[in-house]
Design an enzyme around this catalytic site. Structure first.
Site, PDB file in Angstrom:
ATOM      1  N   GLY A 127     -12.395  -5.319 -15.206  1.00  0.00           N
ATOM      2  CA  GLY A 127     -12.621  -5.581 -13.796  1.00  0.00           C
ATOM      3  C   GLY A 127     -13.995  -6.147 -13.506  1.00  0.00           C
ATOM      4  N   ILE A 151      -5.649  -1.945 -12.461  1.00  0.00           N
ATOM      5  CA  ILE A 151      -4.535  -1.603 -11.577  1.00  0.00           C
ATOM      6  C   ILE A 151      -4.925  -1.748 -10.109  1.00  0.00           C
ATOM      7  CG2 ILE A 151      -3.553  -0.022 -13.284  1.00  0.00           C
ATOM      8  CD1 ILE A 151      -4.464   2.291 -11.406  1.00  0.00           C
ATOM      9  N   ASP A 152      -6.232  -1.795  -9.810  1.00  0.00           N
ATOM     10  CA  ASP A 152      -6.691  -1.809  -8.421  1.00  0.00           C
ATOM     11  C   ASP A 152      -6.468  -3.148  -7.718  1.00  0.00           C
ATOM     12  OD1 ASP A 152      -7.593   0.807  -8.745  1.00  0.00           O
ATOM     13  OD2 ASP A 152      -9.583   0.156  -9.397  1.00  0.00           O
ATOM     14  N   MET A 194      -4.674   5.475  -6.116  1.00  0.00           N
ATOM     15  CA  MET A 194      -5.929   4.920  -6.603  1.00  0.00           C
ATOM     16  C   MET A 194      -6.230   3.614  -5.853  1.00  0.00           C
ATOM     17  SD  MET A 194      -5.927   5.571 -10.706  1.00  0.00           S
ATOM     18  CE  MET A 194      -6.383   7.177 -11.356  1.00  0.00           C
ATOM     19  N   ARG A 239      12.556  12.905  10.816  1.00  0.00           N
ATOM     20  CA  ARG A 239      12.864  14.092  10.007  1.00  0.00           C
ATOM     21  C   ARG A 239      11.719  14.400   9.047  1.00  0.00           C
ATOM     22  NH1 ARG A 239      16.563  17.637   9.161  1.00  0.00           N
ATOM     23  NH2 ARG A 239      16.834  18.587   7.106  1.00  0.00           N
ATOM     24  N   SER A 240      11.104  13.345   8.514  1.00  0.00           N
ATOM     25  CA  SER A 240       9.931  13.519   7.661  1.00  0.00           C
ATOM     26  C   SER A 240       8.943  12.403   7.965  1.00  0.00           C
ATOM     27  CB  SER A 240      10.316  13.474   6.176  1.00  0.00           C
ATOM     28  OG  SER A 240      10.770  12.174   5.826  1.00  0.00           O
ATOM     29  N   GLN A 276      -0.709   6.877 -12.363  1.00  0.00           N
ATOM     30  CA  GLN A 276      -0.633   5.476 -11.935  1.00  0.00           C
ATOM     31  C   GLN A 276      -1.108   4.508 -13.015  1.00  0.00           C
ATOM     32  OE1 GLN A 276      -2.116   5.340  -7.499  1.00  0.00           O
ATOM     33  NE2 GLN A 276      -2.906   7.165  -8.503  1.00  0.00           N
TER      34      GLN A 276
END
Length: 351
Positions: A127, A151-152, A194, A239-240, A276
């Site tokens: 990165g 992954i970011d 993340m 409901r959620s 992740q």
């Protein structure tokens, strides 16, 4: 050995946080070097200098591995590892964050060691921190190519980074599972992803959530967040409720407790954490990593090319000077965030 028979050594390292697809880069670089060597030997029009074979050197544990001289030729053991590694996450050559590399004397030692091993060029997968190190090495005369692996997805010079797609799919799968159990118990669920200071993972995974909070503008303060959740609960009779947030914004355990006290609704917090990072790379990450690995070697083969960072822009690979890549402005995600929030009836204005 004469200069014309001497191999041109290219080293590769992975640095910073690991990302699925890094092994595919290593494999692609290794196989591309083999293919180029075969083509050169078959081309009778090339001079002995132009036919000089390339050789890949593996550096273990990032920049730290240079200083510790953990630099290896690709022997039979490494060949076998490279062959089987393309379907697994992580990186077979290891990675590390090495703060000492910010010091000029450390970098000078690294340059001296690279010279000692006869390494003429360096490919680094990582990165922004990795690329900053490459920039400093290039100033010392090392020809460098950076490949965005994180992954970011926080490398501004590339539309997408290696590992992002795999991590995104991991997050979406987790959201689906948490939504199912939240529906069963009529819960509110807070999920932390993340991303460091980039909200791309949360933004793109949030299409199956009711609310998303990221470091990007607009940043939702905790009291505002609780009021929005209260509104979703009382007016929309859901409901959620699933709320997705990027790390470092809130203490999600404390936030869940405060929401439960305020709304009298069971609320759970889930920090997805290191899950992740792992896992077999997605088809897209395998393809992207492979094409970037090939492109990196091709860049090093071009005469006169300066050190560069590879990026995917508009579905096309490109290379730009490291300093240009590092100085590009951060993308503005306001429109994407506001449209996703609007799906849940939330209208949030730029501050």
């Amino acid at each position: 050995m004469s200069e014309t028979n001497k191999k041109r050594k290219i080293a590769i390292l992975t640095s910073g946080g690991d990302a699925p697809g890094m092994n595919n880069v290593i494999s692609a670089v290794y196989k591309t070097i083999k293919a180029i060597n075969s083509e050169k030997q078959a081309n009778k029009s090339l001079s002995p200098e132009e036919k000089r074979p390339l050789e890949l050197m593996l550096v273990k544990n990032g920049y730290k591995g240079i200083l510790e001289k953990e630099i290896y030729e690709v022997d039979d053991r490494w060949k076998e590892l490279i062959t089987i590694s393309t379907k697994i996450g992580g990186t077979i050559i290891g990675t590390a964050r090495f703060k000492s590399f910010e010091e000029e004397e450390t970098r000078k030692k690294a340059k001296k060691i690279l010279d000692e091993f006869g390494i003429e060029a360096l490919i680094a997968v990582g990165g922004n921190g990795t690329f900053a190190g490459l920039q400093k090495l290039s100033e010392l005369g090392v020809k460098c190519v950076g490949i965005p692996g994180t992954i970011d997805n926080d490398i501004v010079s590339s539309d997408v980074t290696i590992g992002f797609d795999t991590a995104l799919n991991t997050i979406v799968d987790a959201i689906d599972r948490i939504r199912e159990t939240s529906d069963s118990h009529s819960r509110i669920s807070i999920i932390e992803t993340m991303g460091r200071h980039c909200g791309d993972l949360a933004i793109q995974a949030a299409v199956n959530c009711d609310l998303v909070a990221t470091p990007d503008n607009p940043k939702i303060q905790e009291h505002e967040l609780i009021n929005i959740i209260k509104d979703l609960h009382t007016k929309q009779n859901l409901r959620s409720i699933v709320v997705l947030t990027t790390e470092h914004l809130y203490d999600v355990k404390k936030l869940a407790k405060n929401i439960e006290q305020e709304l009298k609704v069971e609320t759970r917090a889930t920090v997805l954490g290191q899950v992740q990072r792992g896992g077999s790379p997605s088809a897209f990450d395998r393809y992207l990593a492979t094409m970037m690995g090939i492109f990196a070697v091709e860049q090093l083969e071009k005469k006169g090319n300066s050190s560069s960072i590879i990026g995917l822009n508009g579905n096309k690979l490109s290379a730009m000077p490291i300093q240009v890549a590092l100085s590009m402005p951060k993308a503005d995600h306001f429109n994407a965030i506001s449209k996703i929030l609007r799906l849940s009836g939330i209208f949030y204005k730029r501050k």
